[in-house]
Scaffold this active site. Structure first.
Site, PDB file in Angstrom:
ATOM      1  N   LYS A 164      34.235  37.661  47.355  1.00 30.91           N
ATOM      2  CA  LYS A 164      35.543  37.823  47.985  1.00 30.91           C
ATOM      3  C   LYS A 164      35.803  39.312  48.221  1.00 30.91           C
ATOM      4  CE  LYS A 164      40.235  38.358  47.573  1.00 30.91           C
ATOM      5  NZ  LYS A 164      40.185  39.301  48.691  1.00 30.91           N
TER       6      LYS A 164
ATOM      7  N   CYS B  30      36.064  55.712  42.866  1.00 29.04           N
ATOM      8  CA  CYS B  30      36.392  55.377  41.473  1.00 29.04           C
ATOM      9  C   CYS B  30      36.050  56.506  40.513  1.00 29.04           C
ATOM     10  CB  CYS B  30      35.703  54.093  41.064  1.00 29.04           C
ATOM     11  SG  CYS B  30      33.926  54.146  41.294  1.00 29.04           S
TER      12      CYS B  30
HETATM   13  P1  NAD Z   1      42.675  45.534  43.269  1.00 23.93           P
HETATM   14  O1  NAD Z   1      42.440  45.153  41.852  1.00 23.93           O
HETATM   15  O2  NAD Z   1      44.029  45.424  43.798  1.00 23.93           O
HETATM   16  O3  NAD Z   1      41.781  44.625  44.220  1.00 23.93           O
HETATM   17  C1  NAD Z   1      40.407  44.472  44.009  1.00 23.93           C
HETATM   18  C2  NAD Z   1      39.999  43.089  44.463  1.00 23.93           C
HETATM   19  O4  NAD Z   1      40.656  42.142  43.626  1.00 23.93           O
HETATM   20  C3  NAD Z   1      40.407  42.751  45.895  1.00 23.93           C
HETATM   21  O5  NAD Z   1      39.383  42.009  46.498  1.00 23.93           O
HETATM   22  C4  NAD Z   1      41.644  41.913  45.700  1.00 23.93           C
HETATM   23  O6  NAD Z   1      41.882  41.018  46.751  1.00 23.93           O
HETATM   24  C5  NAD Z   1      41.305  41.166  44.429  1.00 23.93           C
HETATM   25  N1  NAD Z   1      42.473  40.662  43.718  1.00 23.93           N
HETATM   26  C6  NAD Z   1      43.744  41.152  43.722  1.00 23.93           C
HETATM   27  N2  NAD Z   1      44.550  40.377  42.965  1.00 23.93           N
HETATM   28  C7  NAD Z   1      43.791  39.385  42.467  1.00 23.93           C
HETATM   29  C8  NAD Z   1      44.045  38.265  41.605  1.00 23.93           C
HETATM   30  N3  NAD Z   1      45.264  38.009  41.121  1.00 23.93           N
HETATM   31  N4  NAD Z   1      43.013  37.462  41.284  1.00 23.93           N
HETATM   32  C9  NAD Z   1      41.779  37.700  41.742  1.00 23.93           C
HETATM   33  N5  NAD Z   1      41.481  38.725  42.586  1.00 23.93           N
HETATM   34  C10 NAD Z   1      42.466  39.559  42.934  1.00 23.93           C
HETATM   35  O7  NAD Z   1      42.076  46.973  43.453  1.00 23.93           O
HETATM   36  P2  NAD Z   1      41.955  47.795  44.825  1.00 23.93           P
HETATM   37  O8  NAD Z   1      43.277  48.384  45.082  1.00 23.93           O
HETATM   38  O9  NAD Z   1      41.312  46.994  45.895  1.00 23.93           O
HETATM   39  O10 NAD Z   1      40.866  48.875  44.424  1.00 23.93           O
HETATM   40  C11 NAD Z   1      41.187  50.081  43.871  1.00 23.93           C
HETATM   41  C12 NAD Z   1      40.841  50.072  42.404  1.00 23.93           C
HETATM   42  O11 NAD Z   1      39.449  49.803  42.222  1.00 23.93           O
HETATM   43  C13 NAD Z   1      41.069  51.411  41.761  1.00 23.93           C
HETATM   44  O12 NAD Z   1      41.690  51.239  40.517  1.00 23.93           O
HETATM   45  C14 NAD Z   1      39.673  51.959  41.580  1.00 23.93           C
HETATM   46  O13 NAD Z   1      39.501  52.902  40.610  1.00 23.93           O
HETATM   47  C15 NAD Z   1      38.897  50.737  41.319  1.00 23.93           C
HETATM   48  N6  NAD Z   1      37.485  50.967  41.599  1.00 23.93           N
HETATM   49  C16 NAD Z   1      36.621  51.023  40.540  1.00 23.93           C
HETATM   50  C17 NAD Z   1      35.272  51.267  40.752  1.00 23.93           C
HETATM   51  C18 NAD Z   1      34.281  51.318  39.620  1.00 23.93           C
HETATM   52  O14 NAD Z   1      33.094  51.234  39.844  1.00 23.93           O
HETATM   53  N7  NAD Z   1      34.706  51.433  38.393  1.00 23.93           N
HETATM   54  C19 NAD Z   1      34.803  51.437  42.056  1.00 23.93           C
HETATM   55  C20 NAD Z   1      35.718  51.393  43.102  1.00 23.93           C
HETATM   56  C21 NAD Z   1      37.058  51.140  42.853  1.00 23.93           C
END
Ligand code: NAD
Length: 492
Positions: free
Chosen positions: A187, A298
């Site tokens: 997803k 990230c």
């Molecule tokens: P997010 O958690 O809002 O979304 C990530 C994914 O989760 C999306 O596909 C979203 O649709 C899905 N999602 C959202 N709510 C959900 C739910 N209730 N149930 C299941 N899935 C759900 O994060 P974002 O805003 O897309 O990404 C930014 C974040 O990702 C930042 O905190 C960043 O640091 C982190 N990140 C971490 C890494 C790493 O390797 N550690 C890499 C890139 C980004």
């Protein structure tokens, strides 16, 4: 290349559909979501707004594809051949895929090309090449018995990925999982899904059997939640925010106790000692380490901790490098920082800057710019004198906002570095080899750079500690998530 980019910039895009069981399918209720380009705020195209029924259909397809062995029972060398062909197809289409991604998520094209399709190509090749070189074990047992340790694919993997670098992060997961013989339902994020759909289409062209790699687009709370709650998903891999990570763990606990691997955010400290080998280089690389892709990385080095004796001079060097960064149209090859992914994210970034100013901090840059384009752009921001209690020092901004905080001693630097709930990345700049190694040991993070920031290689693992998550992407260690150990105990 710029001419080719210009011809792709405005290419009309047909609506994007799910990839389920080897076919392109619309949402079961016909729902769609509109893609807004952060370049100019225009509507680009639509994609299927997945329902729970769509997600369950994809999971059922992945389950069938795993259980009947159409993929997992193939000789590793045969899976490898399909994966290598897939990588070739992505490589041949790399510029078009990169431009598609930039139109959707705003990353500067130079970085997008390298970090997205070409990185996915390298990742697929890496895991494809690895899979016929992984052996099981014969245990050193009593000779009356034979203890064999097999490595078996875990089954159906659910993957939920974020909007920054969707292909790179997606490939770290799907390439390792599929190479291992698993099947997957992926997803993508709401604001970055088109390239993953495109790459899944190429997978079918390369010969991935139906149901092996399914992509369901739509909202996290619907599609992501259905994957997390499913009784038929064996392992869930996730990159995104801590809040969503918590929900996934709860869903796993409520459903089938699926294993959940989380790659979450960071607030990574970048520590500059006065004896750094080259302070100009340190300032330049540190500026790139936070401001590339507008801080939407990230591992971004978002907290500089600098020895007090060089604080003022280092801030000056940083500001010079920050001011020199060309922010703007991400499809212009000379741009160094493109658009912020969404209006919501831009507003969040600006709010952090305003709050720092309201707290009396000295802030350089940080204004919204190019508003007349309709897109979402901001100047890099440096909060030159952030204090540990400031929200901008503690919370992940996920934008081009850098804090600088002075320290006096090595012990204080370690304490400030570890004064965070996160533990993803860090850096230390020093000419003192002993100090460098002491710092690597004392900083609680999954990745500690020495005299550099960012840049890496597939051969080393990436993963966090503390609230930055668990498990690792990249390297052969990534297979641990997708291969179970099974013991055969044989009486001879
Ligand atoms: P997010 O958690 O809002 O979304 C990530 C994914 O989760 C999306 O596909 C979203 O649709 C899905 N999602 C959202 N709510 C959900 C739910 N209730 N149930 C299941 N899935 C759900 O994060 P974002 O805003 O897309 O990404 C930014 C974040 O990702 C930042 O905190 C960043 O640091 C982190 N990140 C971490 C890494 C790493 O390797 N550690 C890499 C890139 C980004």
């Amino acid at each position: 290349m710029q001419t080719h980019i210009e011809s792709l910039r405005t290419a009309p895009l047909a609506p994007f559909l799910h990839i389920i069981d080897g076919r392109r399918v619309a949402a079961s209720d016909g729902g769609t979501m509109t893609v807004i380009s952060p370049i100019d705020g225009s509507a680009l195209t639509t994609y299927a707004r997945g329902t729970k029924a769509d997600t369950d259909a994809a999971i059922a397809a992945a389950r069938r594809a795993f259980d009947d062995g159409r993929w997992s029972d193939l000789a590793p060398a045969v899976r490898k051949k399909v994966l290598l062909k897939w990588a070739d197809l992505i490589e041949a289409d790399a510029l078009a895929i990169a431009v598609l991604g930039v139109r959707e998520n705003g990353t500067e094209i130079g970085m997008a090309l390298k970090a997205e399709p070409l990185s996915a190509v390298a990742t697929i090749r890496y895991y494809a090449e690895a899979i016929d070189k992984l052996y099981g074990e014969i245990a050193p047992t009593d000779p009356a018995f034979l203890g064999l340790v097999h490595r078996e694919p875990v089954g159906v993997v659910g993957a939920i990925v974020p909007w920054n670098f969707p292909l790179m992060i997606g490939a770290w997961k799907f390439a390792a999982a599929l190479a291992a013989g698993c099947t997957m339902v992926l997803k993508p994020a709401e604001t970055a899904c088109l390239t993953l759909v495109r790459v899944a289409e190429l997978g079918l062209e390369a010969g991935l059997p139906p149901g092996v790699f399914n992509v369901v687009t739509g909202e996290g709370a619907v599609v992501g939640a259905a994957i997390a709650e499913s009784m038929d998903v064996d392992v869930l891999v996730f990159t995104g925010s801590g809040g969503t990570g918590r929900r996934l763990l709860e869903a796993a606990a409520r459903s089938n106790l699926k294993r959940v691997y989380l790659e979450l955010g960071g607030k990574s400290p970048n520590i500059i000692f006065a004896d750094a080998p080259d302070l100009d280089e340190a300032a330049k690389v540190s500026a790139q380490g936070i401001f590339r892709n507008s801080g939407q990385v990230c591992i971004a080095g978002s907290r500089i901790l600098v020895e007090r004796s060089i604080h003022a001079a280092f801030v000056e060097k940083l500001s010079k490098h920050a001011a020199a960064i060309k922010v703007g149209d991400p499809l212009d090859g000379t741009t160094q920082a493109g658009a912020i992914n969404s209006e919501r994210q831009l507003m969040q970034n600006l709010a952090f800057v305003e709050e720092a100013k309201a707290n009396g901090r000295s802030v350089i840059g940080g204004e919204r710019i190019l508003q007349e384009t309709g897109g979402y752009y901001m100047q890099p921001a440096i909060v030159a004198d952030a204090a540990p209690q400031d929200r901008v020092f503690r919370d992940e901004v996920f934008g081009p906002v850098l804090t600088v905080t002075p320290f006096d001693t090595e012990a204080e630097a370690v304490a400030l570095a570890n004064d965070t709930a996160y533990g993803l990345a860090a850096a230390v700049w020093t000419s003192n080899l002993s100090r460098a190694h002491r710092m690597v040991r004392k900083i609680r993070a999954g990745l500690v750079h020495v005299n550099t920031y960012g840049g890496s290689d597939l051969s080393v693992p990436l993963g966090g500690v503390k609230q930055s998550g668990n498990g690792h992407d990249k390297s052969l260690h990534a297979f641990d998530k997708f291969l179970d150990l099974k013991t055969a105990w044989v009486k001879l």
